[in-house]
Motif scaffolding. Structure first.
Motif, PDB file in Angstrom:
ATOM      1  N   UNK A  88     -41.125  -4.475 -78.385  1.00  0.00           N
ATOM      2  CA  UNK A  88     -41.675  -3.476 -79.314  1.00  0.00           C
ATOM      3  C   UNK A  88     -43.064  -3.003 -78.902  1.00  0.00           C
TER       4      UNK A  88
ATOM      5  N   UNK B 165     -42.094   6.375 -68.700  1.00  0.00           N
ATOM      6  CA  UNK B 165     -41.100   6.464 -69.783  1.00  0.00           C
ATOM      7  C   UNK B 165     -40.180   7.669 -69.576  1.00  0.00           C
ATOM      8  N   UNK B 166     -38.880   7.461 -69.686  1.00  0.00           N
ATOM      9  CA  UNK B 166     -37.911   8.562 -69.599  1.00  0.00           C
ATOM     10  C   UNK B 166     -37.585   9.051 -71.006  1.00  0.00           C
TER      11      UNK B 166
ATOM     12  N   UNK C 181     -36.393  -2.121 -69.647  1.00  0.00           N
ATOM     13  CA  UNK C 181     -36.440  -2.251 -71.107  1.00  0.00           C
ATOM     14  C   UNK C 181     -37.810  -2.769 -71.524  1.00  0.00           C
TER      15      UNK C 181
ATOM     16  N   UNK D 255     -31.028   0.170 -61.744  1.00  0.00           N
ATOM     17  CA  UNK D 255     -31.823  -0.673 -62.627  1.00  0.00           C
ATOM     18  C   UNK D 255     -32.118  -0.011 -63.963  1.00  0.00           C
ATOM     19  N   UNK D 256     -32.276  -0.850 -64.948  1.00  0.00           N
ATOM     20  CA  UNK D 256     -32.712  -0.397 -66.269  1.00  0.00           C
ATOM     21  C   UNK D 256     -34.008  -1.113 -66.575  1.00  0.00           C
TER      22      UNK D 256
ATOM     23  N   UNK E  96     -32.211  -8.500 -73.755  1.00  0.00           N
ATOM     24  CA  UNK E  96     -31.124  -7.542 -73.527  1.00  0.00           C
ATOM     25  C   UNK E  96     -30.927  -6.590 -74.715  1.00  0.00           C
ATOM     26  N   UNK E  97     -31.601  -6.945 -75.844  1.00  0.00           N
ATOM     27  CA  UNK E  97     -31.541  -6.077 -77.029  1.00  0.00           C
ATOM     28  C   UNK E  97     -32.724  -5.121 -77.096  1.00  0.00           C
ATOM     29  N   UNK E  98     -33.633  -5.211 -76.147  1.00  0.00           N
ATOM     30  CA  UNK E  98     -34.811  -4.344 -76.191  1.00  0.00           C
ATOM     31  C   UNK E  98     -34.452  -2.901 -75.890  1.00  0.00           C
ATOM     32  N   UNK E  99     -35.365  -2.012 -76.282  1.00  0.00           N
ATOM     33  CA  UNK E  99     -35.109  -0.584 -76.099  1.00  0.00           C
ATOM     34  C   UNK E  99     -35.406  -0.121 -74.676  1.00  0.00           C
ATOM     35  N   UNK E 100     -34.814   1.000 -74.339  1.00  0.00           N
ATOM     36  CA  UNK E 100     -34.881   1.527 -72.974  1.00  0.00           C
ATOM     37  C   UNK E 100     -36.206   2.232 -72.689  1.00  0.00           C
ATOM     38  N   UNK E 101     -36.825   1.872 -71.555  1.00  0.00           N
ATOM     39  CA  UNK E 101     -37.971   2.623 -71.054  1.00  0.00           C
ATOM     40  C   UNK E 101     -37.490   3.670 -70.051  1.00  0.00           C
ATOM     41  N   UNK E 102     -36.756   3.230 -69.037  1.00  0.00           N
ATOM     42  CA  UNK E 102     -36.256   4.177 -68.050  1.00  0.00           C
ATOM     43  C   UNK E 102     -35.155   3.541 -67.204  1.00  0.00           C
ATOM     44  N   UNK E 103     -34.659   4.296 -66.260  1.00  0.00           N
ATOM     45  CA  UNK E 103     -33.642   3.837 -65.306  1.00  0.00           C
ATOM     46  C   UNK E 103     -34.108   4.240 -63.915  1.00  0.00           C
TER      47      UNK E 103
END
Lengths: 176, 176
Positions: free
Chosen positions: B69, B174-175, B66, B63-64, B45-52
């Protein structure tokens, strides 16, 4: 190895840590918005997720709401008001059907981020002294080229956010 | 201070870095899914965002997506196939209108995350040897209580993802 060697190692390691963490702490960069004087916080795209949303109607965008460490901590602990230094970032992309996904699914069901709208990036920055007149929040908006919004639309931020004064003027709830 | 002191400082600093970064590297936790034997990666849940995305139709969720690294690095560099150890997390919430937002906007335009559906969490884990039969990817799904999906639905993952073999079996782009 002499002591100076260990000092150098420690300094290099520490410098590495600082470099690794620096983008997450929002150093300002680029051109500032009117009224609030805010710039795009560096590293915001690496921040953690608060929530997602679809704004239909005239906006018709898909959005992700990210927060710096102060924002995420406050959300997860359910603490209001948000602490000084909180920054909430809102990224928006136009809401478009994914033809490639829909072909696989055999039906038009998948909507994904398209081109960035003029309201691509928005930020709320907590500084109770500096932004005392607007609930302690500074507001900023930038397009995909980093161009700040004009004064007029920025004046509309706080009047609308006043509706959620009980949640420290923040609309978005945390998505678990 | 003697050399040993500097060694200790360096070790303590390094340990701090490892502790800080550890959740991002997905230690398995909880009950494993059938077939692929995967558990929920700790710290996802701490990972970075790829897209929605918004999946309409029968799913009707927001949806999200994530990434750990390795996933984020590969996406940003546009590198395919994804490297070993890549994990992509997909969080989904039911797609519900926000009555509180709509009252402020004066029209029904705002859709936000509601209760978690049965397909709340999904993961794709890259391990080319272990998951050679499914394109190098292991697939997992969990509900909001951490309960793994049954064998039957997990068998459907790869056949569908084969449609995007050219993108290393990953649908999400990737957004920016």
């Amino acid at each position: 190895m002499r002591p100076i060697g260990f000092v150098l190692i420690a300094v290099v390691v520490l410098a590495g840590v600082v470099a690794y963490m620096a983008p997450a702490f929002g150093q300002a960069d680029g051109e500032a918005v009117p009224i609030f004087g805010l710039k795009i916080p560096a590293g915001y795209r690496d921040w953690r997720l608060i929530s997602v949303a679809h704004e239909a109607g005239n906006l018709n965008d898909l959005r992700a709401i990210l927060g710096n460490d102060a924002a995420i901590k406050a959300y997860r602990e359910g603490k209001l008001p948000f602490p000084e230094g909180t920054i909430i970032a809102r990224l928006a992309w136009s809401y478009v059907p994914s033809e490639e996904n829909n072909q696989v699914f055999g039906r038009p069901q998948s909507f994904v981020p398209g081109p960035a709208p003029d309201w691509y990036l928005q930020f709320m920055v907590k500084d109770s002294k500096k932004y005392a007149a607007t609930g302690g929040w500074g507001f900023a908006q930038f397009d995909k080229d980093g161009k700040p919004a004009a004064e007029a639309p920025l004046k509309n931020c706080f009047p609308c956010h006043q509706a959620v004064k009980a949640r420290d003027f923040v609309f978005t709830r945390y998505a678990p």
